[in-house]
Design a protein around this motif. Structure first.
Motif, short mmCIF file in Angstrom:
data_model
loop_
_atom_site.label_atom_id
_atom_site.label_comp_id
_atom_site.label_asym_id
_atom_site.label_seq_id
_atom_site.Cartn_x
_atom_site.Cartn_y
_atom_site.Cartn_z
N TYR A 99 42.25 11.36 -16.10
CA TYR A 99 43.05 10.71 -14.84
C TYR A 99 43.02 9.36 -14.93
N GLU A 100 42.24 8.62 -15.79
CA GLU A 100 42.54 7.31 -15.94
C GLU A 100 43.49 7.07 -16.90
N ARG A 101 43.59 8.07 -17.98
CA ARG A 101 44.73 7.79 -18.79
C ARG A 101 46.14 7.86 -18.17
N VAL A 102 46.18 8.92 -17.24
CA VAL A 102 47.55 9.02 -16.18
C VAL A 102 47.76 7.57 -15.68
N ALA A 103 46.74 7.21 -15.46
CA ALA A 103 46.66 5.99 -14.18
C ALA A 103 47.11 5.05 -15.21
N ASP A 104 46.33 4.70 -16.40
CA ASP A 104 46.82 3.63 -17.23
C ASP A 104 48.10 3.60 -17.69
N ALA A 105 48.70 4.95 -17.79
CA ALA A 105 50.27 5.10 -18.40
C ALA A 105 51.13 4.55 -17.46
N LEU A 106 50.76 5.20 -15.94
CA LEU A 106 51.69 4.62 -15.07
C LEU A 106 51.44 3.24 -14.74
N MET A 142 36.02 7.65 -24.67
CA MET A 142 37.45 7.71 -24.39
C MET A 142 37.41 7.89 -22.85
N PRO A 143 38.33 7.18 -21.89
CA PRO A 143 38.35 7.52 -20.81
C PRO A 143 38.75 8.90 -20.17
#
Length: 137
Positions: free
Chosen positions: A5-12, A1-2
């Protein structure tokens, strides 16, 4: 699982690519993103920093973070002959964008090198922008 912070970046990034956050739109504050994604403010800021490095976001004069316009950038190194020329079939569409962290790792790309996205009826192909060129028929 990333990392978070990468999940936030991916969502944006998904909102930007879908056009939900168009060029010039203000990105929610780090505090709002932290609440929305159940992370700390520093984690949200780190996600924003990823997209700033990719050129998708910029710091506006009013200190807000905004979605960046698509602009041409100077090459970081002299342009060379591409490794391969991709034929684009009739009806095909080619676009360029900055790669995600995973795409940068997959293609071993330096910061600032885009990926070429070839859309055809069969789907989508990604190619490193520093090694490929396209040719329309």
């Amino acid at each position: 699982m990333p990392p978070r912070y990468e999940r936030v970046a991916d969502a944006l990034r998904a909102l930007i690519m879908a056009g939900t956050l168009p060029p010039g739109a203000t990105v929610p504050s780090a505090a709002a993103l932290a609440r929305e994604h159940d992370v700390g403010r520093d984690t949200a800021l780190k996600g924003i920093a990823v997209l700033r490095r990719e050129g998708l976001l910029f710091l506006a004069p009013d200190k807000s973070i905004r979605v960046g316009p698509v602009t041409a950038r100077p090459a970081r190194r002299p342009l060379s002959t591409p490794d391969e020329v991709l034929p684009v079939p009739p009806g095909g569409v080619v676009s360029a964008r900055m790669p995600t962290r995973r795409e940068r790792e997959r293609f071993n790309l330096a910061d600032g090198v885009p990926v070429l996205v070839v859309h055809t009826a069969d789907g989508e192909e990604l190619h490193p922008g520093d090694r490929f060129a396209v040719r329309w028929h």
